[in-house]
Enzyme design. Structure first.
Site, short mmCIF file in Angstrom:
data_model
loop_
_atom_site.label_atom_id
_atom_site.label_comp_id
_atom_site.label_asym_id
_atom_site.label_seq_id
_atom_site.Cartn_x
_atom_site.Cartn_y
_atom_site.Cartn_z
N HIS A 142 0.82 -1.31 0.39
CA HIS A 142 -0.04 0.03 -0.04
C HIS A 142 0.82 1.67 -0.48
O HIS A 142 1.49 1.72 1.20
CB HIS A 142 -0.43 0.23 1.28
CG HIS A 142 -1.75 0.82 0.99
ND1 HIS A 142 -2.77 1.62 0.32
CD2 HIS A 142 -3.23 0.73 1.77
CE1 HIS A 142 -3.82 2.43 0.33
NE2 HIS A 142 -3.66 2.18 1.74
N ASP A 237 -2.80 -2.46 12.49
CA ASP A 237 -3.71 -2.40 11.28
C ASP A 237 -4.89 -3.11 11.83
O ASP A 237 -4.30 -3.82 12.55
CB ASP A 237 -3.41 -2.31 10.13
CG ASP A 237 -3.72 -2.75 8.71
OD1 ASP A 237 -5.10 -2.06 8.36
OD2 ASP A 237 -3.28 -3.18 7.77
N1 CP Z 1 -6.21 4.01 4.26
C1 CP Z 1 -6.77 3.67 3.09
O1 CP Z 1 -6.77 2.68 2.65
O2 CP Z 1 -8.09 3.44 4.02
P1 CP Z 1 -9.24 2.71 2.65
O3 CP Z 1 -9.36 1.55 2.57
O4 CP Z 1 -11.01 4.09 3.02
O5 CP Z 1 -9.05 3.90 1.09
N1 NVA Z 2 -4.40 -4.09 5.57
C1 NVA Z 2 -5.65 -3.49 5.15
C2 NVA Z 2 -5.59 -1.78 4.95
C3 NVA Z 2 -6.73 -1.17 4.67
C4 NVA Z 2 -6.61 0.30 4.16
C5 NVA Z 2 -6.60 -3.73 4.10
O1 NVA Z 2 -5.96 -4.75 3.40
O2 NVA Z 2 -7.49 -4.46 4.41
#
Ligand code: CP
Ligand code: NVA
Length: 322
Positions: A142, A237
């Site tokens: 991410h 997270d």
């Molecule tokens: N942190 C983040 O990516 O949030 P969303 O999943 O709401 O985009």
């Molecule tokens: N680790 C989480 C991050 C969300 C922004 C997911 O992938 O769902």
């Protein structure tokens, strides 16, 4: 005797044409992005036309609040336009080949933002499109999140080299991006996960190799207290990422000792910040008391998604042609 000085000019463009994965970014890229994000945040009006006439396609296989809103608001606030692609099929490539999606979109728009399950899907989009592709979260990385997070830490602490970041929870996409970017920035990243939920070995190895070159460090353990000891920031997270919902029941039991509580925060540095990419599952990975405390910077992180991604779009899309 005259002293010769050599001035190394910092590049004005990124070394990459897409943002696909954290390992692709150089230290100079990060400095350029953070410096521009700082200017964009301080004087947004100055960039009101920076992406005039530029169009962005947004493909999301998974839900989003922050990423979708910040990209759409970000491009619009700089004179561009975003189109959000609803698709009936849950996975990219089910209605038509991913390369055909890329080869169509490049004829109409100037950039693609994609949130996919398979990391390979964003790579395939980028391979087949001549326009920039931005990873808006995959199962592996991410990068936009980690950019905003280290930008936030730079705002709070000034210097990132040598800072200690503890990540407590699942060795997931967010953890991977924080490890790699932290290593690039010379930070010390300590990860604590339950056994069986460690970061991917190849990502850990890559992060350690990078840290060896920058003076940073990346350590993993199964002990949250060890990870947070003396940390300047404690990050967590969700225990169950998007797409893993069928494993939630087991995870809720396995991860219970990894909840960020007031006691865990007390083991960190006295001025330690609490961080979370959000969405948070209050009462699971973090207590209300911690996420709502003055130590928490979660909404600063969320705000900085906007500024960091505006900087990213300026650098990637300003010269992009559809
Ligand atoms: N942190 C983040 O990516 O949030 P969303 O999943 O709401 O985009
Ligand atoms: N680790 C989480 C991050 C969300 C922004 C997911 O992938 O769902």
């Amino acid at each position: 005797m005259a002293v010769m000085t050599t001035t190394i000019k910092r590049p004005e463009t990124l070394s990459v044409q897409d943002l696909l994965a954290d390992p692709d970014l150089t230290h100079d890229d990060l400095t350029l992005l953070f410096d521009l994000a700082e200017r964009v945040k301080a004087r947004p009006g100055k960039y009101a036309h920076a992406l005039r006439g530029k169009q962005l396609a947004m493909i999301f296989e998974k839900p989003s609040l922050r990423t979708r809103t910040t990209f759409e608001v970000g491009v619009t606030s700089m004179g561009g336009f975003a189109v959000y692609l609803e698709h009936a099929k849950p996975r990219l490539g089910e209605r038509e080949a991913v390369k055909d999606i890329a080869r169509n979109l490049e004829r109409w728009v100037h950039g693609i933002v994609a949130r996919t399950f398979a990391h390979e899907s964003v790579l395939e989009l980028a391979t087949n499109a001549s326009i920039p592709v931005i990873n808006a979260l995959t199962d592996l990385y991410h990068p936009c999140q980690a950019l905003a997070d280290y930008f936030t830490l730079r705002e709070k602490f000034g210097v990132l080299k040598g800072m200690k970041l503890a990540f407590v929870g699942d060795g997931n996409n967010v953890c991977h991006s924080l490890m790699i970017l932290g290593a690039k920035l010379g930070a010390s990243v300590r990860v604590a996960t339950p056994p069986g939920y460690e970061p991917k070995p190849e990502v850990l190895e890559a992060a350690r190799t990078i840290a060896g070159e920058t003076g940073g460090g990346v350590e993993t353990s199964h002990d949250p207290m060890l990870a947070v000891a003396g940390a300047h920031a404690v990050y967590t997270d969700v225990w169950t990422s998007m797409g893993q919902e069928y494993t939630a029941h087991l995870r809720n039991q396995v991860f219970a000792p990894y909840r960020v509580t007031k006691d865990l925060m007390a083991a960190a540095d006295s001025g330690a910040l609490f961080m979370h990419c959000l969405p948070a599952h209050r009462g699971q990975e973090v207590t209300d008391e911690v996420i709502d405390s003055p130590q928490s910077v979660v909404y600063d992180q969320a705000e900085n998604r906007l500024h960091a991604q505006k900087a990213l779009m300026i650098l990637l899309m300003q010269d992009a042609r559809a």
